[in-house]
Design a protein around this motif. Structure first.
Motif, PDB file in Angstrom:
ATOM      1  N   ASP A 132       1.119  -0.932   0.385  1.00  0.00           N
ATOM      2  CA  ASP A 132      -0.007  -0.160  -0.333  1.00  0.00           C
ATOM      3  C   ASP A 132       1.186   1.192   0.036  1.00  0.00           C
ATOM      4  O   ASP A 132       0.682   2.213  -0.744  1.00  0.00           O
ATOM      5  N   PHE A 133       1.992   1.057   0.610  1.00  0.00           N
ATOM      6  CA  PHE A 133       3.542   2.266   1.102  1.00  0.00           C
ATOM      7  C   PHE A 133       3.219   2.865   0.140  1.00  0.00           C
ATOM      8  O   PHE A 133       3.830   3.904  -0.864  1.00  0.00           O
ATOM      9  N   ALA A 134       4.133   1.526  -1.226  1.00  0.00           N
ATOM     10  CA  ALA A 134       4.080   1.533  -2.800  1.00  0.00           C
ATOM     11  C   ALA A 134       3.485   2.230  -3.666  1.00  0.00           C
ATOM     12  O   ALA A 134       3.102   3.088  -4.417  1.00  0.00           O
ATOM     13  N   LYS A 135       2.407   2.188  -3.664  1.00  0.00           N
ATOM     14  CA  LYS A 135       1.341   2.313  -4.023  1.00  0.00           C
ATOM     15  C   LYS A 135       1.136   4.069  -4.364  1.00  0.00           C
ATOM     16  O   LYS A 135       0.825   4.467  -5.060  1.00  0.00           O
ATOM     17  N   ALA A 136       1.365   4.479  -3.199  1.00  0.00           N
ATOM     18  CA  ALA A 136       0.842   6.154  -2.155  1.00  0.00           C
ATOM     19  C   ALA A 136       1.728   6.449  -2.750  1.00  0.00           C
ATOM     20  O   ALA A 136       1.628   7.849  -3.335  1.00  0.00           O
ATOM     21  N   LEU A 137       3.210   5.408  -3.133  1.00  0.00           N
ATOM     22  CA  LEU A 137       4.284   6.691  -3.257  1.00  0.00           C
ATOM     23  C   LEU A 137       4.339   6.907  -4.629  1.00  0.00           C
ATOM     24  O   LEU A 137       4.748   7.891  -5.356  1.00  0.00           O
ATOM     25  N   ILE A 138       3.998   6.032  -5.784  1.00  0.00           N
ATOM     26  CA  ILE A 138       3.562   6.481  -6.932  1.00  0.00           C
ATOM     27  C   ILE A 138       2.114   8.028  -6.581  1.00  0.00           C
ATOM     28  O   ILE A 138       1.829   8.709  -7.396  1.00  0.00           O
ATOM     29  N   THR A 139       1.556   7.179  -6.014  1.00  0.00           N
ATOM     30  CA  THR A 139      -0.498   8.068  -6.761  1.00  0.00           C
ATOM     31  C   THR A 139      -0.220   9.466  -5.707  1.00  0.00           C
ATOM     32  O   THR A 139      -0.346  10.810  -6.673  1.00  0.00           O
ATOM     33  N   LYS A 140       0.806   9.439  -4.598  1.00  0.00           N
ATOM     34  CA  LYS A 140       1.115  10.762  -4.322  1.00  0.00           C
ATOM     35  C   LYS A 140       1.846  11.664  -4.523  1.00  0.00           C
ATOM     36  O   LYS A 140       2.109  12.693  -4.043  1.00  0.00           O
ATOM     37  N   HIS A 141       3.020  10.900  -3.880  1.00  0.00           N
ATOM     38  CA  HIS A 141       4.496  11.364  -4.670  1.00  0.00           C
ATOM     39  C   HIS A 141       5.229  11.233  -5.902  1.00  0.00           C
ATOM     40  O   HIS A 141       5.936  11.672  -6.112  1.00  0.00           O
ATOM     41  N   GLY A 142       4.551  10.916  -6.952  1.00  0.00           N
ATOM     42  CA  GLY A 142       4.879   9.823  -7.914  1.00  0.00           C
ATOM     43  C   GLY A 142       6.421   9.663  -8.597  1.00  0.00           C
ATOM     44  O   GLY A 142       7.336   9.853  -9.472  1.00  0.00           O
ATOM     45  N   VAL A 143       7.065   8.706  -7.238  1.00  0.00           N
ATOM     46  CA  VAL A 143       8.246   7.998  -7.393  1.00  0.00           C
ATOM     47  C   VAL A 143       7.495   6.366  -7.212  1.00  0.00           C
ATOM     48  O   VAL A 143       6.760   5.974  -5.891  1.00  0.00           O
ATOM     49  N   ALA A 144       7.945   5.053  -8.520  1.00  0.00           N
ATOM     50  CA  ALA A 144       7.492   4.543  -8.335  1.00  0.00           C
ATOM     51  C   ALA A 144       8.984   3.657  -7.564  1.00  0.00           C
ATOM     52  O   ALA A 144       9.667   3.077  -8.006  1.00  0.00           O
ATOM     53  N   ALA A 145       8.387   1.967  -6.886  1.00  0.00           N
ATOM     54  CA  ALA A 145       9.880   1.157  -6.305  1.00  0.00           C
ATOM     55  C   ALA A 145       8.543   0.250  -6.157  1.00  0.00           C
ATOM     56  O   ALA A 145       7.947  -0.274  -6.662  1.00  0.00           O
ATOM     57  N   ILE A 146       9.259  -1.046  -5.516  1.00  0.00           N
ATOM     58  CA  ILE A 146       8.400  -2.154  -5.308  1.00  0.00           C
ATOM     59  C   ILE A 146       9.272  -2.449  -3.947  1.00  0.00           C
ATOM     60  O   ILE A 146       9.666  -2.327  -2.937  1.00  0.00           O
ATOM     61  N   PRO A 147       8.170  -3.142  -3.737  1.00  0.00           N
ATOM     62  CA  PRO A 147       8.030  -3.864  -2.182  1.00  0.00           C
ATOM     63  C   PRO A 147       8.352  -5.329  -1.917  1.00  0.00           C
ATOM     64  O   PRO A 147       7.944  -6.128  -2.340  1.00  0.00           O
ATOM     65  N   ILE A 148       8.952  -5.020  -0.685  1.00  0.00           N
ATOM     66  CA  ILE A 148      10.164  -6.311  -0.348  1.00  0.00           C
ATOM     67  C   ILE A 148       9.306  -7.656  -0.295  1.00  0.00           C
ATOM     68  O   ILE A 148       9.579  -8.713  -0.973  1.00  0.00           O
ATOM     69  N   SER A 149       7.763  -7.535   0.513  1.00  0.00           N
ATOM     70  CA  SER A 149       7.229  -8.207   0.341  1.00  0.00           C
ATOM     71  C   SER A 149       7.021  -9.145  -0.473  1.00  0.00           C
ATOM     72  O   SER A 149       6.422 -10.283   0.261  1.00  0.00           O
ATOM     73  N   VAL A 150       6.944  -8.909  -1.893  1.00  0.00           N
ATOM     74  CA  VAL A 150       6.569  -9.581  -2.736  1.00  0.00           C
ATOM     75  C   VAL A 150       7.478 -10.849  -3.116  1.00  0.00           C
ATOM     76  O   VAL A 150       6.987 -11.506  -3.582  1.00  0.00           O
ATOM     77  N   PHE A 151       8.309 -10.890  -2.812  1.00  0.00           N
ATOM     78  CA  PHE A 151       9.319 -11.729  -3.020  1.00  0.00           C
ATOM     79  C   PHE A 151       9.969 -12.557  -1.695  1.00  0.00           C
ATOM     80  O   PHE A 151      10.637 -13.793  -1.895  1.00  0.00           O
ATOM     81  N   TYR A 152       8.739 -12.211  -0.682  1.00  0.00           N
ATOM     82  CA  TYR A 152       8.765 -13.621   0.059  1.00  0.00           C
ATOM     83  C   TYR A 152       7.401 -14.115   0.536  1.00  0.00           C
ATOM     84  O   TYR A 152       6.566 -14.252  -0.770  1.00  0.00           O
ATOM     85  N   ASN A 153       7.349 -15.560   0.610  1.00  0.00           N
ATOM     86  CA  ASN A 153       6.175 -17.032   0.321  1.00  0.00           C
ATOM     87  C   ASN A 153       5.021 -16.247   1.379  1.00  0.00           C
ATOM     88  O   ASN A 153       4.278 -16.629   0.945  1.00  0.00           O
ATOM     89  N   ASP A 154       5.777 -15.464   3.042  1.00  0.00           N
ATOM     90  CA  ASP A 154       4.575 -15.745   3.656  1.00  0.00           C
ATOM     91  C   ASP A 154       4.513 -13.557   4.053  1.00  0.00           C
ATOM     92  O   ASP A 154       4.198 -13.264   4.334  1.00  0.00           O
ATOM     93  N   ALA A 155       5.113 -13.023   2.491  1.00  0.00           N
ATOM     94  CA  ALA A 155       4.787 -11.819   2.209  1.00  0.00           C
ATOM     95  C   ALA A 155       5.425 -10.942   3.907  1.00  0.00           C
ATOM     96  O   ALA A 155       5.068 -10.036   4.515  1.00  0.00           O
ATOM     97  N   THR A 156       6.400 -11.449   4.418  1.00  0.00           N
ATOM     98  CA  THR A 156       7.437 -10.568   5.300  1.00  0.00           C
ATOM     99  C   THR A 156       7.516  -9.546   4.976  1.00  0.00           C
ATOM    100  O   THR A 156       7.846  -9.092   3.923  1.00  0.00           O
ATOM    101  N   ASP A 157       7.026  -8.827   5.699  1.00  0.00           N
ATOM    102  CA  ASP A 157       6.760  -7.046   5.910  1.00  0.00           C
ATOM    103  C   ASP A 157       7.627  -5.896   6.858  1.00  0.00           C
ATOM    104  O   ASP A 157       7.020  -6.262   7.510  1.00  0.00           O
TER     105      ASP A 157
END
Length: 375
Positions: A325-350
């Motif tokens: 959600d923060f990565a999406k907000a970073l795009i929509t509110k602040h204009g920069v795109a990144a990748i959240p690290i949790s997507v690289f985990y099987n258990d979505a470690t955040d």
């Protein structure tokens, strides 16, 4: 019935599409946005009209393979027999898929270290294998107690990505010694060493499986020109492995792609005569330092970046949102795109971590940093 029922649209596509919609600066996907080396373009222009557009030999263009072998000897001291120990692949991802689907059978277990590149698990699943996801330490160094505890009589392979995507960490001599101690007890286990960022390291030299006498007889090493020569769309990689392993992989490769794009192989073979991989590393070191210095006074906390062209940051001082959600907000509110690290985990470690790609022009990095420092 789907072999990959849980695979959905990749996070890279999601973030890039969102970035396009909001005209955000895209530091999410791992590809350079600056021009290729002029020398490579000149070589390509010269070659395009030559008689090089038919099939190359199945295992690869001989002149390219000889250049790779010479570079491997220069860099790592390993003598590679190009006819029996090397295979040119359609990018490292195809090399990974070929390796896993050659050696992994139904019920075999494959250890994958999380956070992990997203092609490993699907390749195991298509082969009928069982992915065993083992988390790295919180600082993204390997946890050898967890690795050893994950090994069973069904373990067929361990996948090791070094330098590491998405975290930018690289293994030390001590790490390799710990792995060697463990695997001495389990001679049946093969290693897939994903080394696509081998020529992009900063804080310490890259230690390749090519140099490990105790391991290289059981290791398949996957490398790529896309990252080191910043031509990701050319999709040319290669595998190095002992003959007994390579002969089996060639059987699968032959019926997967048969042979790789001929033009790209010819162009890279010529370019390897002039390119200096040390200069590639220095260029990315400068970009890493530029990006780090630009956002050092922001509210983002910089994580160690030993290699690759990815910078991981912690945003816990900025927001309590989960990382997607923060990565999406970073795009929509602040204009920069990144990748959240949790997507690289099987258990979505955040752990409130994002990955930025700094393989961009200085102007892009400066513009992105200005936005990040305003948060």
């Amino acid at each position: 019935m789907s072999k990959l029922p849980n695979i959905t649209t990749s996070i890279f596509s999601v973030m890039s599409q969102l970035a396009n919609e909001h005209r955000a600066i895209n530091l999410s996907q791992g590809f350079p946005n600056f021009p290729e080396d002029e020398r490579l373009l000149q070589i390509s222009e010269r070659l395009i009209r030559e008689n090089i557009h038919q099939y190359t030999p199945m295992a690869g263009l001989p002149s390219l393979m000889e250049k790779i072998a010479a570079q491997t000897t220069k860099q790592y001291g390993r003598i590679v027999n190009t006819s029996t120990e090397m295979l040119i692949t359609a990018g490292a991802t195809q090399g990974v898929f070929t390796t896993i689907n050659t050696f992994v059978s139904a019920g075999d277990e494959v250890i994958i270290l999380d956070p992990s590149y997203d092609s490993y698990e699907p390749s195991v699943l298509v082969a009928g294998g069982i992915p065993v996801r083992v988390s790295l330490n919180e600082d993204y160094t390997p946890n050898f107690n967890r690795i050893e505890n994950a090994i069973t009589s069904k373990t067929k392979m361990i996948v090791i990505n070094n330098p590491h995507n998405p975290t930018g960490r690289i293994w030390t001599e001590k790490d390799f010694e710990s792995l060697e101690t463990i695997l001495e007890k389990h001679p049946q286990i093969l290693i897939l060493g994903d080394e696509v960022y081998e020529y992009i390291t900063f804080t310490q030299p890259h230690i390749s499986f090519n140099t490990r006498k105790k391991l290289k007889h059981r290791t398949v090493i996957a490398s790529s020109f896309g990252k080191s020569l910043h031509v990701t769309g050319w999709k040319v990689g290669y595998l190095i492995a002992p003959e007994n392993l390579m002969s089996e992989m060639k059987k699968v490769h032959q019926f997967l792609v048969f042979s790789v794009n001929s033009f790209s192989q010819h162009a890279i073979a010529h370019y390897l005569d002039v390119v200096d991989f040390n200069e590639v590393s220095k260029m990315y070191l400068r970009k890493r330092d530029l990006f780090q210095n630009l956002i050092r006074d922001s509210r983002f906390e910089l994580m160690p970046c030993d290699g690759t062209y990815f910078q991981v940051v912690n945003y816990k001082e900025i927001s309590k949102l989960n990382d997607v959600d923060f990565a999406k907000a970073l795009i929509t509110k602040h204009g920069v795109a990144a990748i959240p690290i949790s997507v690289f985990y099987n258990d979505a470690t955040d752990r409130s971590m994002l990955r930025f790609c700094f393989a961009k022009t200085d102007e892009t990095l400066i513009a992105a940093a200005e936005k990040l420092c305003r948060i």
